[in-house]
Design an enzyme around this catalytic site. Structure first.
Site, PDB file in Angstrom:
ATOM      1  N   GLU A 101       0.845  -1.197   0.000  1.00 20.67           N
ATOM      2  CA  GLU A 101       0.000   0.000   0.000  1.00 20.67           C
ATOM      3  C   GLU A 101       0.879   1.245   0.000  1.00 20.67           C
ATOM      4  O   GLU A 101       1.904   1.290   0.676  1.00 20.67           O
ATOM      5  CB  GLU A 101      -0.905  -0.012   1.238  1.00 20.67           C
ATOM      6  CG  GLU A 101      -1.907   1.115   1.314  1.00 20.67           C
ATOM      7  CD  GLU A 101      -2.853   0.961   2.504  1.00 20.67           C
ATOM      8  OE1 GLU A 101      -3.251   1.999   3.059  1.00 20.67           O
ATOM      9  OE2 GLU A 101      -3.191  -0.176   2.883  1.00 20.67           O
ATOM     10  N   GLU A 105      -3.053  10.535   2.713  1.00 17.73           N
ATOM     11  CA  GLU A 105      -4.259  10.799   3.491  1.00 17.73           C
ATOM     12  C   GLU A 105      -4.206  12.253   3.947  1.00 17.73           C
ATOM     13  O   GLU A 105      -3.136  12.778   4.267  1.00 17.73           O
ATOM     14  CB  GLU A 105      -4.373   9.865   4.696  1.00 17.73           C
ATOM     15  CG  GLU A 105      -4.672   8.423   4.321  1.00 17.73           C
ATOM     16  CD  GLU A 105      -4.907   7.546   5.535  1.00 17.73           C
ATOM     17  OE1 GLU A 105      -5.946   6.881   5.583  1.00 17.73           O
ATOM     18  OE2 GLU A 105      -4.038   7.554   6.439  1.00 17.73           O
TER      19      GLU A 105
END
Length: 292
Positions: A101, A105
Site C-alpha cells: 500500500e 491521506e
C-alpha cells in the site's frame, strides 16, 4: 532528403505516442472506477468526482484494474472550513494480510488550522512508515496535483510536481519493497474523529455536514497487472512502454532533491525514522540507509 527525415521523425513520434497511449489514461470515473461504499454519497461524471460525508455515511471508490509500477495522479480539492475529524484518502493498495500500500491521506482540522498531509507505505503487510507534512498552500480553495510514482528503484510522493518523500528499494538487504503485487487505486472520504484531528481531541462538527471533497482528471501511466506474469513483464526494459525502467527514473535529479529538501525542512512535522521513543531505539532498518 529533408522531407524523408521529417516523415521519419513523424513516424517515430507517432509510434511513441501510440506506445504511451497504452499506458496513459485520463479516466472517466464512472467507467474506470466502482463504488465500494456510500453510493448515495458520491457523484462521478466524466473526469469529475465528488465524495460526500455526513453523519450517516461517507463514500469510497476503487479502480477496476490494478497496476504494477508507473505513476498515478489526481487533482484534489479538500473539504473547506471546519474539516475536523474527516479524512480524505487517495492511495494504492493490494489485498490480503501481506498487502502492499502507498498512501496519501489528508487529515482535517478546525477552521483556520492547517490540514495534515499524511503519507505511509506498506510492504508485504508491514506499515508504520508514516511521514507527515503541513501544506504550504491552501488545499481547499482550488485543485492540487497529488502524484504517486512507483518504479523498481523507489516510490516518490509528489505534490504539485514537487517531490516530498522517497522510499527506496533495499530488498537486496532484506527490507521489503512493494514490487510483486498489483495495486488498485482508491479514493475515499470518511469519519475518523477518534484519531484524525489533534489525536482525537477535536471531534467532527456534524452540524456543518455534508462535507465534500472533490477529485478531477485522474491519470494513470502504469503497467497493467495481469497476474504474476506481470512481475517480470512490468520491469522489462526492452518493452518500450515501460518508461519507468529508464535509469533516469531510478533517482531524483539534483534539482528535485533540492526542492524536496526545502519542503521537508520547512513543512515536515513527523518522520517515523526520527521517532526513537516509538520504536524503543530499535529503528526500522531502512532508516539507516540512504533515504534519497
Amino acid at each position: 532528403m529533408a522531407g524523408l527525415q521529417a516523415k521519419t521523425l513523424m513516424f517515430v513520434l507517432a509510434a511513441a505516442l501510440a506506445t504511451l497511449g497504452r499506458t496513459f489514461v485520463e479516466a472517466d470515473f464512472s467507467k474506470n472506477f466502482i463504488v465500494t461504499w456510500g453510493k448515495d454519497h458520491m457523484f462521478m461524471n466524466g473526469t469529475n468526482l465528488r465524495l460526500v460525508l455526513d453523519k450517516s455515511a461517507g463514500s469510497a471508490i476503487k479502480s477496476k484494474v490494478a497496476h504494477l509500477f508507473g505513476s498515478v495522479e489526481m487533482l484534489i480539492k479538500l473539504v473547506p472550513g471546519n474539516s475536523a475529524g474527516t479524512v480524505a484518502a487517495y492511495y494504492l493498495s493490494s489485498t490480503g494480510s501481506t498487502h502492499d500500500e502507498i498512501d496519501f491521506e489528508f487529515l482535517g482540522n478546525a477552521t483556520g488550522q492547517p490540514y495534515t498531509i499524511h503519507t505511509n507505505l506498506y510492504a508485504q503487510g508491514k506499515g508504520n512508515r508514516e511521514q507527515q507534512f503541513r501544506p504550504w498552500f491552501n488545499p481547499t480553495n482550488g485543485f492540487h496535483n497529488y502524484t504517486i510514482h512507483w518504479n523498481p528503484s523507489e516510490v516518490v510522493w509528489f505534490v504539485d510536481g514537487t517531490p516530498i518523500r522517497v522510499f527506496r528499494n533495499y530488498e537486496s538487504e532484506g527490507i521489503a519493497y512493494p514490487n510483486k503485487q498489483g495495486m488498485k487505486v482508491f479514493a475515499s472520504l470518511w469519519n475518523a474523529e477518534d484519531w484524525a484531528t489533534q489525536g482525537g481531541r477535536v471531534k467532527t462538527n456534524w452540524t456543518l455536514a455534508p462535507f465534500v471533497a472533490e477529485g478531477r482528471r485522474y491519470k494513470a501511466r502504469a503497467c497493467l497487472w495481469k497476474g504474476s506474469v506481470s512481475i517480470k513483464q512490468c520491469v522489462d526494459p526492452t518493452i518500450r512502454s515501460n518508461w519507468w525502467t529508464s535509469p533516469s527514473f531510478s533517482q531524483l535529479t539534483a534539482s528535485q532533491l533540492t526542492k524536496m529538501q526545502k519542503i521537508r525542512d520547512g513543512f515536515m512535522i513527523y518522520d517515523y525514522c526520527k521517532d526513537t521513543n516509538r520504536f524503543k531505539g530499535v529503528m526500522p532498518p531502512e532508516c539507516s540507509k540512504k533515504q534519497f
